[in-house]
Design a protein around this motif. Sequence first.
Motif, PDB file in Angstrom:
ATOM      1  N   ARG A 193       0.834  -1.215   0.000  1.00  0.00           N
ATOM      2  CA  ARG A 193       0.000   0.000   0.000  1.00  0.00           C
ATOM      3  C   ARG A 193       0.863   1.257   0.000  1.00  0.00           C
ATOM      4  O   ARG A 193       0.575   2.228  -0.724  1.00  0.00           O
ATOM      5  CB  ARG A 193      -0.935  -0.024   1.215  1.00  0.00           C
ATOM      6  N   GLN A 210       1.278   7.051  -7.077  1.00  0.00           N
ATOM      7  CA  GLN A 210       0.098   7.812  -7.492  1.00  0.00           C
ATOM      8  C   GLN A 210       0.437   8.981  -8.402  1.00  0.00           C
ATOM      9  O   GLN A 210      -0.261   9.262  -9.373  1.00  0.00           O
ATOM     10  CB  GLN A 210      -0.653   8.323  -6.257  1.00  0.00           C
ATOM     11  N   GLU A 212      -5.825   2.270 -10.306  1.00  0.00           N
ATOM     12  CA  GLU A 212      -6.734   2.918  -9.374  1.00  0.00           C
ATOM     13  C   GLU A 212      -7.584   1.905  -8.625  1.00  0.00           C
ATOM     14  O   GLU A 212      -7.887   2.089  -7.447  1.00  0.00           O
ATOM     15  CB  GLU A 212      -7.624   3.916 -10.116  1.00  0.00           C
ATOM     16  N   GLN A 213      -7.962   0.828  -9.297  1.00  0.00           N
ATOM     17  CA  GLN A 213      -8.807  -0.167  -8.638  1.00  0.00           C
ATOM     18  C   GLN A 213      -8.063  -0.901  -7.523  1.00  0.00           C
ATOM     19  O   GLN A 213      -8.597  -1.097  -6.435  1.00  0.00           O
ATOM     20  CB  GLN A 213      -9.337  -1.164  -9.666  1.00  0.00           C
ATOM     21  N   PHE A 221      -5.343   0.117  -5.935  1.00  0.00           N
ATOM     22  CA  PHE A 221      -4.987   1.077  -4.887  1.00  0.00           C
ATOM     23  C   PHE A 221      -6.188   1.322  -3.979  1.00  0.00           C
ATOM     24  O   PHE A 221      -6.075   1.319  -2.748  1.00  0.00           O
ATOM     25  CB  PHE A 221      -4.490   2.378  -5.498  1.00  0.00           C
ATOM     26  N   SER A 222      -7.366   1.500  -4.590  1.00  0.00           N
ATOM     27  CA  SER A 222      -8.587   1.690  -3.806  1.00  0.00           C
ATOM     28  C   SER A 222      -8.891   0.464  -2.957  1.00  0.00           C
ATOM     29  O   SER A 222      -9.301   0.587  -1.797  1.00  0.00           O
ATOM     30  CB  SER A 222      -9.757   1.991  -4.748  1.00  0.00           C
ATOM     31  N   GLN A 257      -6.690   0.469   0.060  1.00  0.00           N
ATOM     32  CA  GLN A 257      -7.130   1.482   1.030  1.00  0.00           C
ATOM     33  C   GLN A 257      -8.356   0.993   1.792  1.00  0.00           C
ATOM     34  O   GLN A 257      -8.456   1.157   3.010  1.00  0.00           O
ATOM     35  CB  GLN A 257      -7.450   2.784   0.293  1.00  0.00           C
ATOM     36  N   ARG A 258      -9.294   0.357   1.059  1.00  0.00           N
ATOM     37  CA  ARG A 258     -10.508  -0.150   1.701  1.00  0.00           C
ATOM     38  C   ARG A 258     -10.187  -1.258   2.698  1.00  0.00           C
ATOM     39  O   ARG A 258     -10.770  -1.335   3.781  1.00  0.00           O
ATOM     40  CB  ARG A 258     -11.490  -0.649   0.646  1.00  0.00           C
ATOM     41  N   ASP A 287      -8.774   0.401   5.764  1.00  0.00           N
ATOM     42  CA  ASP A 287      -9.822   1.063   6.541  1.00  0.00           C
ATOM     43  C   ASP A 287     -10.696   0.048   7.277  1.00  0.00           C
ATOM     44  O   ASP A 287     -11.222   0.336   8.361  1.00  0.00           O
ATOM     45  CB  ASP A 287     -10.700   1.926   5.623  1.00  0.00           C
ATOM     46  N   ALA A 336     -12.444  -7.264  -3.053  1.00  0.00           N
ATOM     47  CA  ALA A 336     -12.954  -5.968  -3.531  1.00  0.00           C
ATOM     48  C   ALA A 336     -13.820  -6.100  -4.773  1.00  0.00           C
ATOM     49  O   ALA A 336     -14.330  -5.091  -5.284  1.00  0.00           O
ATOM     50  CB  ALA A 336     -11.781  -5.031  -3.808  1.00  0.00           C
TER      51      ALA A 336
END
Length: 407
Positions: free
Chosen positions: A98, A105, A180-181, A183-184, A187-188, A191, A207
């Motif tokens: 991550r 980015q 982007e997918q 990386f998101s 992050q999810r 979190d 995901a």
Amino acid sequence: MNSKPLPTRIDSTVAAVIVAAGRGERAGQADGPKQYRKIGGKAVIWHTLKAFLEHPRVGPVAVAIHADDGDLFTAAAGEFASRVTTVVGGATRQDSTRFALLALQEAKPAAVLIHDGVRPFIGPEVIDRTISGIDEKHGSLPSLPVSDTLKKEAFDRTVAETVPRGGLHSAQTPQGFPFEQIFSAHQRAFDAGRTDFTDDSAIAEWAGIPVRLVLGSPDNVKLTWARDITMADQRLSGQMPHFPDVRTGNGYDVHSFEAGDHVTLCGVNIPHTKKLNGHSDADVCLHALTDALLATCGAGDIGTHFPPSDPQWKGAASRIFVEHAAAIVRSRGGRIANADITLICEAPRVGPHRAAMTAELADMLRIAPERISIKATTNEKLGFVGREEGIAAIATASVVYPGELPE
């Protein structure tokens, strides 16, 4: 530690993350983390970086390293150290990945490859296949079909059951994703407090990112134990004998003539005064080749898969049989190295049609034309072939399978 901005490559939108922040306890700590051990005179991480930095489709590279390893990495990476951006890794591989994605980015890559730093034998063909499997909605995972019999352990360490291995694959890296997918997704997961994923494709599955399987390589091993490092050094130093699992299969077929105006050979319709008699299109070349391919992995013969008693194969194009056999070979990790066909007939002449026949076979087998040989000979007027009562064909296929030849 290198903190310069990531370079922007307009000729490539594929970035790479190399995860190299681990301590490698299983390999022993006497000589330092395994990514910095030397194999073939260079550090493991040097070989890994070389594979990506010299690949024409890979752009910016970010490497996650341990906080204590800045100087160690710079020395080990040598001439490649200035060509990458390093980030301090986290407590887990997931954290390290991550952080490296975050560093990428600014480069705005369309896709990213995530690779274990201790897989130094990654080849350009696996990188290519992984990249080609990525699109806006799909990730890509190099893998090999599981060949070992799998056992599930009971609480008392006896065998509880045998696990069917059909459809099972061992995962490798690099694993590729739309940037982007993934990386998101990381992050999810962070979190949500999820730290239990064993690789990036597992995060992608969680995901909802579909991941395609592409063919990996038996050479793309992960160096885990001290013995792995020793063997890798021996391999690069030319000290370890290598016995690749190369197999050869043969096939023979014959069909008689009947009234007609053409014969079908290697998928090409050739004008003739007769045609070959058979349940399908009677392509004697492709029938022999199908048997040869199946023979390389003990998968029976053409009659096993396409019984002549089955009406659905009446008049069928024989390329169906060859493509089915080639798919079986590939499903077991095989690579078709060569196909050689000898036609035995008095007529028709094969020479004028050889280029077209070769092109058909190259398309069916997905190999280069120079790996295909088509020859023809007469039977010197002897026997049924000499009397022009039919045509015979002999085919030989050479296939390289994963692993080494067993002792």
